[in-house]
Motif scaffolding. Structure first.
Motif, PDB file in Angstrom:
ATOM      1  N   GLN A 105       0.829  -1.207   0.000  1.00  0.00           N
ATOM      2  CA  GLN A 105       0.000   0.000   0.000  1.00  0.00           C
ATOM      3  C   GLN A 105       0.867   1.262   0.000  1.00  0.00           C
ATOM      4  O   GLN A 105       0.547   2.247  -0.679  1.00  0.00           O
ATOM      5  CB  GLN A 105      -0.907  -0.041   1.252  1.00  0.00           C
ATOM      6  CG  GLN A 105      -1.951   1.050   1.304  1.00  0.00           C
ATOM      7  CD  GLN A 105      -3.050   0.879   0.271  1.00  0.00           C
ATOM      8  OE1 GLN A 105      -3.238  -0.201  -0.244  1.00  0.00           O
ATOM      9  NE2 GLN A 105      -3.729   1.987  -0.068  1.00  0.00           N
ATOM     10  N   ARG A 165       2.335   1.761  -3.389  1.00  0.00           N
ATOM     11  CA  ARG A 165       1.300   2.175  -4.329  1.00  0.00           C
ATOM     12  C   ARG A 165       0.952   3.664  -4.115  1.00  0.00           C
ATOM     13  O   ARG A 165       0.740   4.406  -5.076  1.00  0.00           O
ATOM     14  CB  ARG A 165       0.059   1.290  -4.128  1.00  0.00           C
ATOM     15  CG  ARG A 165      -1.022   1.556  -5.172  1.00  0.00           C
ATOM     16  CD  ARG A 165      -2.257   0.679  -4.943  1.00  0.00           C
ATOM     17  NE  ARG A 165      -1.925  -0.730  -5.095  1.00  0.00           N
ATOM     18  CZ  ARG A 165      -1.915  -1.577  -4.096  1.00  0.00           C
ATOM     19  NH1 ARG A 165      -2.222  -1.163  -2.876  1.00  0.00           N
ATOM     20  NH2 ARG A 165      -1.593  -2.841  -4.303  1.00  0.00           N
ATOM     21  N   HIS A 166       0.903   4.124  -2.864  1.00  0.00           N
ATOM     22  CA  HIS A 166       0.609   5.533  -2.564  1.00  0.00           C
ATOM     23  C   HIS A 166       1.718   6.457  -3.071  1.00  0.00           C
ATOM     24  O   HIS A 166       1.457   7.518  -3.653  1.00  0.00           O
ATOM     25  CB  HIS A 166       0.429   5.710  -1.042  1.00  0.00           C
ATOM     26  CG  HIS A 166      -0.004   7.103  -0.674  1.00  0.00           C
ATOM     27  ND1 HIS A 166       0.893   8.131  -0.404  1.00  0.00           N
ATOM     28  CD2 HIS A 166      -1.246   7.678  -0.565  1.00  0.00           C
ATOM     29  CE1 HIS A 166       0.253   9.244  -0.138  1.00  0.00           C
ATOM     30  NE2 HIS A 166      -1.092   8.993  -0.221  1.00  0.00           N
ATOM     31  N   LEU A 197       1.386   6.753  -6.829  1.00  0.00           N
ATOM     32  CA  LEU A 197       0.301   7.672  -7.201  1.00  0.00           C
ATOM     33  C   LEU A 197       0.704   9.129  -6.977  1.00  0.00           C
ATOM     34  O   LEU A 197       0.360  10.015  -7.784  1.00  0.00           O
ATOM     35  CB  LEU A 197      -0.957   7.347  -6.379  1.00  0.00           C
ATOM     36  CG  LEU A 197      -1.656   6.021  -6.743  1.00  0.00           C
ATOM     37  CD1 LEU A 197      -2.815   5.799  -5.782  1.00  0.00           C
ATOM     38  CD2 LEU A 197      -2.169   6.059  -8.171  1.00  0.00           C
ATOM     39  N   GLU A 233      -4.811  12.839  -7.807  1.00  0.00           N
ATOM     40  CA  GLU A 233      -4.507  11.573  -7.125  1.00  0.00           C
ATOM     41  C   GLU A 233      -5.759  10.715  -7.008  1.00  0.00           C
ATOM     42  O   GLU A 233      -5.725   9.478  -7.234  1.00  0.00           O
ATOM     43  CB  GLU A 233      -3.912  11.849  -5.750  1.00  0.00           C
ATOM     44  CG  GLU A 233      -3.482  10.595  -5.013  1.00  0.00           C
ATOM     45  CD  GLU A 233      -2.830  10.951  -3.672  1.00  0.00           C
ATOM     46  OE1 GLU A 233      -2.564   9.960  -2.914  1.00  0.00           O
ATOM     47  OE2 GLU A 233      -2.603  12.128  -3.403  1.00  0.00           O
ATOM     48  N   LEU A 234      -6.856  11.343  -6.676  1.00  0.00           N
ATOM     49  CA  LEU A 234      -8.108  10.589  -6.570  1.00  0.00           C
ATOM     50  C   LEU A 234      -8.550  10.062  -7.928  1.00  0.00           C
ATOM     51  O   LEU A 234      -9.077   8.949  -8.043  1.00  0.00           O
ATOM     52  CB  LEU A 234      -9.200  11.491  -5.968  1.00  0.00           C
ATOM     53  CG  LEU A 234      -9.023  11.851  -4.476  1.00  0.00           C
ATOM     54  CD1 LEU A 234     -10.135  12.814  -4.025  1.00  0.00           C
ATOM     55  CD2 LEU A 234      -9.050  10.563  -3.644  1.00  0.00           C
ATOM     56  N   ARG A 246      -6.417   7.092  -8.661  1.00  0.00           N
ATOM     57  CA  ARG A 246      -6.811   5.932  -7.848  1.00  0.00           C
ATOM     58  C   ARG A 246      -8.126   5.359  -8.353  1.00  0.00           C
ATOM     59  O   ARG A 246      -8.318   4.126  -8.381  1.00  0.00           O
ATOM     60  CB  ARG A 246      -6.938   6.363  -6.384  1.00  0.00           C
ATOM     61  CG  ARG A 246      -7.280   5.226  -5.439  1.00  0.00           C
ATOM     62  CD  ARG A 246      -7.206   5.691  -4.010  1.00  0.00           C
ATOM     63  NE  ARG A 246      -5.837   6.084  -3.663  1.00  0.00           N
ATOM     64  CZ  ARG A 246      -5.479   6.537  -2.471  1.00  0.00           C
ATOM     65  NH1 ARG A 246      -6.386   6.664  -1.515  1.00  0.00           N
ATOM     66  NH2 ARG A 246      -4.237   6.884  -2.241  1.00  0.00           N
ATOM     67  N   ASN A 247      -9.014   6.233  -8.787  1.00  0.00           N
ATOM     68  CA  ASN A 247     -10.282   5.761  -9.312  1.00  0.00           C
ATOM     69  C   ASN A 247     -10.075   4.969 -10.591  1.00  0.00           C
ATOM     70  O   ASN A 247     -10.684   3.901 -10.802  1.00  0.00           O
ATOM     71  CB  ASN A 247     -11.209   6.946  -9.557  1.00  0.00           C
ATOM     72  CG  ASN A 247     -12.589   6.506 -10.061  1.00  0.00           C
ATOM     73  OD1 ASN A 247     -13.217   5.669  -9.426  1.00  0.00           O
ATOM     74  ND2 ASN A 247     -13.015   7.066 -11.192  1.00  0.00           N
ATOM     75  N   GLU A 263      -7.372   3.374 -11.426  1.00  0.00           N
ATOM     76  CA  GLU A 263      -6.722   2.094 -11.083  1.00  0.00           C
ATOM     77  C   GLU A 263      -7.753   1.122 -10.513  1.00  0.00           C
ATOM     78  O   GLU A 263      -7.751  -0.073 -10.838  1.00  0.00           O
ATOM     79  CB  GLU A 263      -5.612   2.339 -10.072  1.00  0.00           C
ATOM     80  CG  GLU A 263      -4.840   1.073  -9.724  1.00  0.00           C
ATOM     81  CD  GLU A 263      -3.705   1.391  -8.756  1.00  0.00           C
ATOM     82  OE1 GLU A 263      -3.038   0.408  -8.342  1.00  0.00           O
ATOM     83  OE2 GLU A 263      -3.500   2.554  -8.435  1.00  0.00           O
ATOM     84  N   LEU A 264      -8.645   1.672  -9.684  1.00  0.00           N
ATOM     85  CA  LEU A 264      -9.668   0.793  -9.113  1.00  0.00           C
ATOM     86  C   LEU A 264     -10.619   0.276 -10.185  1.00  0.00           C
ATOM     87  O   LEU A 264     -11.057  -0.877 -10.155  1.00  0.00           O
ATOM     88  CB  LEU A 264     -10.452   1.546  -8.027  1.00  0.00           C
ATOM     89  CG  LEU A 264      -9.690   1.850  -6.728  1.00  0.00           C
ATOM     90  CD1 LEU A 264     -10.546   2.687  -5.786  1.00  0.00           C
ATOM     91  CD2 LEU A 264      -9.297   0.546  -6.050  1.00  0.00           C
TER      92      LEU A 264
END
Length: 570
Positions: free
Chosen positions: A3, A6-7, A10, A46-47, A50-51, A53-54
């Protein structure tokens, strides 16, 4: 990827995107005192990342789930999911085909309903190990399908973590065919094992039997050796080609050869007489080729010194289990002493026969002398008295005498005496036999016999050459005819007598047959006169080299037959 990494990744990507976007923003906006715009934009980017990637991960998970679902659904083996209690959660198409059930009906209830009651505890233990250990577990149980068919399956189970409640993913493999093959193989192995055990026992018995047979053979060999060396018989063994393979000590001693001189010799053998080599070779070849397996004959041999040796020889073919001849076993018993005794006995017999003939001739000579004396002296005197009395009667003119005793009464008595003297003279020695031969003598005796026994019919058949029979044989024939016919008339009360004398080839046959009372030849001793007469006829016939036979039975008459060879005895 963790994690934290990964952070950071990003954050780096967000900074790069922010730099690009800031190049598009006016400088006034960048001079925000608090710099919040920059931070907000950075956080926004960043969001977004992440979105994205999700979303990608969700899409990959959905694709993976679809692939797993397809793999699970269309797998070639039956796959089921169960909880800790064995309740079915999920089952693929292969499982439906295996259990022959529809999916809604299959997934309701526990898997235990398909398991044979005797295997349910094993299945429960299998589930416990799967959920407690987590490692792969394997077990084999027997299951019953919805249509009642029984099958053997192998369960390969693995614990699967799914949310809050873990599952048991199990592959159900139908091993009925393998089980059947295994059972067949076990049956075959058991059968083969039994066969091997039986063969092993048979082999052990055969080994034991062979040991006992070898012991018996050794014992028999020793016994045979002792017998061969102790019995007074020569033993020899030949192969089918006539090669001498074995000779015991007695045979070597008997023939005077050493064993080395006899072994491995082929016919003609050194102990065969030189004058009979060809005939012996032919006899041996014939014996080897013919089917007869045994032969007993008397043969002559020659010792090493050339002396003759007579042996009672026995030969027997030795055959194997298939009936094939593989050799000849021979034995020779020395009968030379017996042969010498037999030769001496034959010489003694010939001497006895010669003596008997001489005694018969001497007896006949004595009878002839007495006959001539009776005929010449007594007969002549009686004849003179007879003629004188007849002349005296003729001188008296036939006038009867008045005295008590007269010549007419004396003359018949003198005639009777003269006839009796002539009869006795003929019986003692038949002069007609010497003068006219056997045919005339038998006919003359027949006429005399008919005068004495008028109630008996005599039939004569005489056919022979007078010159073929010697004088002593003619006399013997005459005496046998006299004795036989007298017995038939006196003792047998015969009404008919057949006399046959004929020459058949090189022999003379005499037969006297009657239809009298007959007798039992085994009980002839009770009739002394007949017994003495028959014994005398038999003895005299055999002394002359002939054969004598009497056939009779009570009420069936009697047949007396005598046969002589024309060659006179030595």
């Amino acid at each position: 990827m963790t994690q934290k990494k990964r952070h950071g990744h990003l954050r780096t990507r967000a900074k790069a995107l922010l730099k690009d976007r800031l190049s598009e923003v006016s400088e006034g906006m960048l001079k925000d005192p608090a710099g919040r715009l920059r931070e907000f934009m950075l956080h926004q980017i960043e969001l977004e990342l992440r979105n994205d990637e999700l979303c990608d991960r969700q899409s990959a998970l959905a694709q993976s789930r679809d692939e797993h679902r397809d793999f699970f659904e269309f797998a070639p083996i039956a796959l089921v999911s169960m909880d800790r209690a064995g309740a079915l959660i999920e089952a693929n198409r292969a499982a439906l085909d295996l259990f022959r059930a529809e999916k809604p009906a299959l997934c309701i209830g526990r898997l235990h309903r398909f398991i044979r009651p005797g295997d349910r505890n094993r299945f429960n233990t299998h589930l416990e190990r799967v959920f407690e250990g987590g490692a792969r577990q394997i077990c084999e149980i027997e299951m019953r399908k919805t249509d009642g068919a029984v099958c053997h399956v192998q369960l390969i189970s693995l614990r699967h973590e799914s949310g809050d409640a873990p599952r048991c993913q199990t592959a159900v493999i139908d091993i009925s065919f393998r089980k059947r093959i295994e059972e067949e193989m076990e049956d075959r192995i058991d059968g083969r094992t039994r066969e091997l055990n039986a063969l092993n026992m048979q082999l052990e018995q055969e080994i034991e039997w062979r040991k006992q047979t070898e012991e018996r053979l050794d014992s028999e060999l020793n016994f045979r050796t002792v017998i061969e060396e102790t019995i007074p018989v020569g033993i020899c063994v030949f192969d089918t080609n006539g090669r001498l393979l074995h000779a015991n000590n007695h045979l070597c001693d008997m023939l005077g050869f050493s064993r080395a001189e006899l072994l491995d010799t082929y016919p003609p053998y050194p102990f065969w007489p030189a004058e009979s080599l060809l005939s012996r070779m032919a006899e041996l070849k014939n014996f080897i080729e013919k089917d007869d397996v045994i032969e007993n004959v008397v043969r002559e041999y020659r010792t090493k010194t050339g002396e003759p040796l007579w042996g009672l020889t026995s030969r027997i073919k030795m055959k194997d289990q298939r009936g094939q001849s593989y050799g000849i076993l021979g034995s020779v018993f020395d009968i030379t002493p017996r042969k010498k005794m037999e030769e001496e006995l034959r010489l003694s017999e010939r001497k006895l026969r010669t003596l008997s003939v001489k005694l018969m001739e001497a007896g006949e000579s004595e009878r002839e002398r007495i006959s001539k004396e009776l005929h010449d002296s007594v007969g002549s005197a009686l004849t003179a008295v007879q003629f004188a009395m007849e002349r005296k009667l003729s001188e008296m003119g036939g006038n009867p005498c008045g005295k008590k005793t007269c010549l007419e009464d004396i003359l018949p008595m003198v005639n009777t005496i003269a006839d009796e003297v002539r009869r006795i003279s003929k019986n003692l020695h038949p002069s007609v036999l010497e003068d006219l031969g056997i045919k005339a003598a038998l006919r003359a005796y027949g006429r005399q016999f008919q005068k004495l026994y008028k109630e008996t019919v005599l039939e004569q058949h005489i056919d022979m050459d007078e010159a073929a029979a010697p004088g002593y044989l003619k006399l013997l024939i005459y005496r046998i005819v006299q004795e036989s016919m007298a017995n038939a008339a006196k003792h047998g009360r015969a009404g008919r007598i057949l006399l046959s004398l004929r020459q058949v080839g090189p022999r003379i046959e005499l037969e006297v047959r009657d239809d009298g009372r007959g007798f039992d030849p085994n009980d002839v001793q009770s009739r002394a006169a007949e017994a003495l007469g028959l014994a005398s006829m038999k003895e005299r016939t055999e002394h002359a080299g002939g054969a004598f036979e009497v056939v009779s039975a009570p009420g069936a008459g009697t047949r007396i037959r005598a046969v002589w060879p024309l060659d006179p005895p030595s």
